[in-house]
Design an enzyme around this catalytic site. Structure first.
Site, short mmCIF file in Angstrom:
data_model
loop_
_atom_site.label_atom_id
_atom_site.label_comp_id
_atom_site.label_asym_id
_atom_site.label_seq_id
_atom_site.Cartn_x
_atom_site.Cartn_y
_atom_site.Cartn_z
N LYS A 96 0.81 -1.23 0.00
CA LYS A 96 0.00 0.00 0.00
C LYS A 96 0.85 1.28 0.00
CE LYS A 96 -4.22 -1.84 2.02
NZ LYS A 96 -5.26 -1.72 3.03
N ASP A 145 -10.16 2.91 1.99
CA ASP A 145 -10.38 2.20 3.27
C ASP A 145 -11.08 3.09 4.30
OD1 ASP A 145 -9.27 -0.23 2.53
OD2 ASP A 145 -7.26 0.28 3.24
#
Ligand code: NDP
Length: 282
Positions: A71, A107
């Protein structure tokens, strides 16, 4: 096969753990929306990420999700970032726009959307346990949605202090760090207490070290862990009288945001939710 015969492909680069619920949801949503698309889960080692992104460009993948450990390290390989991804310093969704790869992070928004079904984050005090990728994403979105105070609690002080500094410098929220030693004790009531650590993942017996009486001081207790769905932490919180929020909502919502980015269509979220519940045998 010529390019126009190729199916549209979206990939998930990372280390797949116990199947990939996101793949299950996405494939179901593609089918529901009559899109001849495929979602592939591809295990990519950290050392191979650059090649994987180059491959994605060469093979015309429409987009990708990133999971651990990619990420953060994917950022220099992309052309642009959304403001949110830049602030969080992490990307979980790549959207191809022409020749460019845009990195976003859905997210935190996914968490926020599920929290908003229970309360309005405006003016709240939120306590975030953890300071890793999920915690950063959640804390930044809460701050941007109007949370007034954010307490970050983390085992490793440096990571927690970095997140607090980011929140204080780059968002309107007031953030403070509380070291996590032994059992965390909540000193004053809060509207949201969220476990954004990986404690409990694949371990139904794992205890998040929080003083049980503190759970009575939180209006909503949330967990990012989605496997198991009803973690021990949530069970203890429910027994203490808190409203609880499991990690499935965050998972569905972030997937819906990515689906919308890639396809330009609003997904039928209930179809994705049903697929996820089926995946977990609920
Ligand atoms: P990271 O590795 O980036 O961060 C992990 C965090 O957990 C750190 O703050 C770490 O503390 C803390 N931690 C881990 N073990 C312990 C322990 N024994 N005691 C105290 N603290 C601990 O992971 P992510 O943030 O990427 O992921 C965290 C969780 O969120 C995972 O379970 C993941 O599956 C879940 N997740 C859920 C999503 C959803 O849609 N529901 C989306 C994304 C993630 P320290 O800094 O001290 O190491």
């Amino acid at each position: 096969m010529s390019n126009d015969q190729l199916q549209t492909i979206v990939a998930c680069f990372g280390k797949p753990v116990a199947g990939n619920p996101t793949q299950y949801m996405m494939e179901r949503a593609f089918e529901h929306h009559a899109l001849d698309w495929r979602y592939l889960t591809l295990e990519v080692d950290a050392a191979d990420l650059e090649d994987a992104i180059r491959g994605m460009r060469a093979m015309g993948f429409r987009g990708a999700n990133l999971t651990k450990p990619h990420k953060v390290s994917v950022i220099p390989l992309l052309d642009e970032l959304t403001e949110t991804a830049r602030l969080m310093g992490a990307v979980n969704c790549i959207d191809r726009q022409g020749d460019k790869l845009l990195g976003d992070n859905a997210d935190g928004k996914g968490f926020l959307m599920s929290l908003q079904e229970l309360l309005d984050p405006q003016g709240i005090h939120a306590v975030v346990l953890g300071a890793g990728g999920a915690a950063r994403a959640i804390a930044v979105e809460l701050a941007q949605a109007g949370a007034e105070q954010i307490t970050v609690v983390n085992r490793t002080p440096q990571r927690g202090e970095e997140l607090v500094q980011l929140l204080n410098e780059k968002t309107p929220a007031q953030a403070r760090f509380q070291p996590w030693e032994n059992h965390f004790v909540l000193e004053q009531p809060c509207q949201v207490l969220v476990n954004a650590t990986s404690i409990g993942l694949f371990d139904p017996e794992a205890r998040v070290p929080v003083d049980p009486h503190s759970l009575e001081l939180a209006q909503v207790v949330a967990d990012v862990v989605f496997n198991p769905v009803e973690t021990r932490f949530l069970q203890e919180a429910a027994a203490a009288g808190a409203r609880t929020l499991n990690g499935l909502g965050m998972l569905v919502n972030q997937a819906a945001i990515c689906f919308q980015r890639w396809t330009g269509q609003e997904p039928e979220v209930s179809v994705m939710r049903d697929a996820l519940e089926e995946f977990f045998g609920l």
